[in-house]
Design a protein around this motif. Structure first.
Motif, PDB file in Angstrom:
ATOM      1  N   LYS A   1       2.428  -2.656  -2.076  1.00 37.74           N
ATOM      2  CA  LYS A   1       2.045  -3.873  -1.357  1.00 37.74           C
ATOM      3  C   LYS A   1       3.277  -4.430  -0.659  1.00 37.74           C
ATOM      4  O   LYS A   1       4.340  -4.565  -1.261  1.00 37.74           O
ATOM      5  CB  LYS A   1       1.503  -4.907  -2.343  1.00 37.74           C
ATOM      6  CG  LYS A   1       1.132  -6.231  -1.716  1.00 37.74           C
ATOM      7  CD  LYS A   1       0.641  -7.194  -2.782  1.00 37.74           C
ATOM      8  CE  LYS A   1       0.256  -8.530  -2.220  1.00 37.74           C
ATOM      9  NZ  LYS A   1      -0.231  -9.449  -3.264  1.00 37.74           N
ATOM     10  N   GLU A   2       3.124  -4.769   0.618  1.00 39.33           N
ATOM     11  CA  GLU A   2       4.203  -5.410   1.364  1.00 39.33           C
ATOM     12  C   GLU A   2       4.345  -6.837   0.855  1.00 39.33           C
ATOM     13  O   GLU A   2       3.377  -7.597   0.842  1.00 39.33           O
ATOM     14  CB  GLU A   2       3.872  -5.411   2.850  1.00 39.33           C
ATOM     15  CG  GLU A   2       4.938  -6.031   3.707  1.00 39.33           C
ATOM     16  CD  GLU A   2       4.534  -6.044   5.165  1.00 39.33           C
ATOM     17  OE1 GLU A   2       4.797  -7.079   5.808  1.00 39.33           O
ATOM     18  OE2 GLU A   2       3.956  -5.065   5.657  1.00 39.33           O
ATOM     19  N   ILE A   3       5.553  -7.192   0.402  1.00 34.82           N
ATOM     20  CA  ILE A   3       5.718  -8.540  -0.127  1.00 34.82           C
ATOM     21  C   ILE A   3       6.543  -9.443   0.781  1.00 34.82           C
ATOM     22  O   ILE A   3       6.406 -10.654   0.718  1.00 34.82           O
ATOM     23  CB  ILE A   3       6.305  -8.525  -1.562  1.00 34.82           C
ATOM     24  CG1 ILE A   3       7.619  -7.762  -1.624  1.00 34.82           C
ATOM     25  CG2 ILE A   3       5.302  -7.949  -2.529  1.00 34.82           C
ATOM     26  CD1 ILE A   3       8.318  -7.889  -2.957  1.00 34.82           C
ATOM     27  N   ARG A   4       7.395  -8.869   1.609  1.00 34.02           N
ATOM     28  CA  ARG A   4       8.139  -9.692   2.561  1.00 34.02           C
ATOM     29  C   ARG A   4       8.939  -8.806   3.514  1.00 34.02           C
ATOM     30  O   ARG A   4       9.086  -7.619   3.308  1.00 34.02           O
ATOM     31  CB  ARG A   4       9.074 -10.665   1.852  1.00 34.02           C
ATOM     32  CG  ARG A   4      10.241 -10.014   1.127  1.00 34.02           C
ATOM     33  CD  ARG A   4      11.126 -11.046   0.439  1.00 34.02           C
ATOM     34  NE  ARG A   4      12.165 -10.416  -0.324  1.00 34.02           N
ATOM     35  CZ  ARG A   4      12.060  -9.882  -1.533  1.00 34.02           C
ATOM     36  NH1 ARG A   4      10.904  -9.902  -2.138  1.00 34.02           N
ATOM     37  NH2 ARG A   4      13.078  -9.332  -2.134  1.00 34.02           N
ATOM     38  N   GLU A   5       9.483  -9.444   4.538  1.00 32.92           N
ATOM     39  CA  GLU A   5      10.334  -8.759   5.489  1.00 32.92           C
ATOM     40  C   GLU A   5      11.723  -9.371   5.400  1.00 32.92           C
ATOM     41  O   GLU A   5      11.872 -10.588   5.403  1.00 32.92           O
ATOM     42  CB  GLU A   5       9.776  -8.909   6.904  1.00 32.92           C
ATOM     43  CG  GLU A   5      10.505  -8.091   7.924  1.00 32.92           C
ATOM     44  CD  GLU A   5       9.802  -8.110   9.273  1.00 32.92           C
ATOM     45  OE1 GLU A   5      10.510  -7.881  10.261  1.00 32.92           O
ATOM     46  OE2 GLU A   5       8.590  -8.355   9.326  1.00 32.92           O
ATOM     47  N   GLU A   6      12.721  -8.524   5.267  1.00 37.41           N
ATOM     48  CA  GLU A   6      14.111  -8.969   5.193  1.00 37.41           C
ATOM     49  C   GLU A   6      14.927  -8.266   6.261  1.00 37.41           C
ATOM     50  O   GLU A   6      15.045  -7.044   6.246  1.00 37.41           O
ATOM     51  CB  GLU A   6      14.716  -8.626   3.824  1.00 37.41           C
ATOM     52  CG  GLU A   6      14.251  -9.485   2.698  1.00 37.41           C
ATOM     53  CD  GLU A   6      14.946  -9.127   1.387  1.00 37.41           C
ATOM     54  OE1 GLU A   6      15.855  -8.269   1.384  1.00 37.41           O
ATOM     55  OE2 GLU A   6      14.569  -9.718   0.374  1.00 37.41           O
ATOM     56  N   GLU A   7      15.487  -9.030   7.178  1.00 41.41           N
ATOM     57  CA  GLU A   7      16.379  -8.484   8.199  1.00 41.41           C
ATOM     58  C   GLU A   7      15.832  -7.192   8.794  1.00 41.41           C
ATOM     59  O   GLU A   7      16.468  -6.148   8.765  1.00 41.41           O
ATOM     60  CB  GLU A   7      17.770  -8.246   7.607  1.00 41.41           C
ATOM     61  CG  GLU A   7      18.418  -9.496   7.073  1.00 41.41           C
ATOM     62  CD  GLU A   7      19.733  -9.224   6.378  1.00 41.41           C
ATOM     63  OE1 GLU A   7      20.316  -8.151   6.573  1.00 41.41           O
ATOM     64  OE2 GLU A   7      20.172 -10.116   5.640  1.00 41.41           O
ATOM     65  N   GLU A   8      14.615  -7.249   9.337  1.00 40.19           N
ATOM     66  CA  GLU A   8      13.957  -6.123   9.990  1.00 40.19           C
ATOM     67  C   GLU A   8      13.584  -4.990   9.038  1.00 40.19           C
ATOM     68  O   GLU A   8      13.247  -3.906   9.473  1.00 40.19           O
ATOM     69  CB  GLU A   8      14.811  -5.592  11.140  1.00 40.19           C
ATOM     70  CG  GLU A   8      15.056  -6.620  12.222  1.00 40.19           C
ATOM     71  CD  GLU A   8      15.840  -6.065  13.380  1.00 40.19           C
ATOM     72  OE1 GLU A   8      15.869  -4.842  13.569  1.00 40.19           O
ATOM     73  OE2 GLU A   8      16.426  -6.884  14.108  1.00 40.19           O
ATOM     74  N   GLU A   9      13.652  -5.195   7.730  1.00 41.50           N
ATOM     75  CA  GLU A   9      13.225  -4.192   6.755  1.00 41.50           C
ATOM     76  C   GLU A   9      12.092  -4.778   5.925  1.00 41.50           C
ATOM     77  O   GLU A   9      12.118  -5.941   5.539  1.00 41.50           O
ATOM     78  CB  GLU A   9      14.378  -3.794   5.835  1.00 41.50           C
ATOM     79  CG  GLU A   9      15.464  -3.018   6.535  1.00 41.50           C
ATOM     80  CD  GLU A   9      16.521  -2.514   5.582  1.00 41.50           C
ATOM     81  OE1 GLU A   9      16.331  -2.618   4.360  1.00 41.50           O
ATOM     82  OE2 GLU A   9      17.526  -2.003   6.064  1.00 41.50           O
TER      83      GLU A   9
END
Length: 96
Positions: free
Chosen positions: A59-67
């Protein structure tokens, strides 16, 4: 367990484990449910074209610095809801 019907060209993602070691996974399917993105992935060391391979739901939980950051779906109710979406795909059968 994922049964393949001749899966061929797939995206490969690289993830870092808690020790910072890289591990590659082949993305065999992706779905969206209730504003959440989910991936069904197989360890890149396994042959996804085999009749049966072990798969993991992320599951995608967040986006960090384009990752993108993913976690394994461990909640049984959430897993059951989302697995139904993956099972609608005619490319493979999912056996629990």
């Amino acid at each position: 367990m994922l049964e393949s019907d001749g899966l061929d060209d797939h995206d490969v993602i690289t993830m870092l484990n808690e020790n910072g070691d890289e591990k590659n996974f082949v993305v065999v399917d992706a779905v969206r449910k209730d504003l959440n993105n989910y991936l069904l992935v197989v360890d890149a060391d396994e042959d996804v074209d085999e009749e049966e391979v072990n798969a993991v739901m992320l599951k995608e939980i967040r986006e960090e610095e384009e990752e993108l950051v993913y976690e394994i779906v461990e909640d049984e109710e959430e897993f059951e809801r989302v697995i139904e979406l993956f099972q609608e795909n005619e490319d493979f059968d999912i056996k629990l």
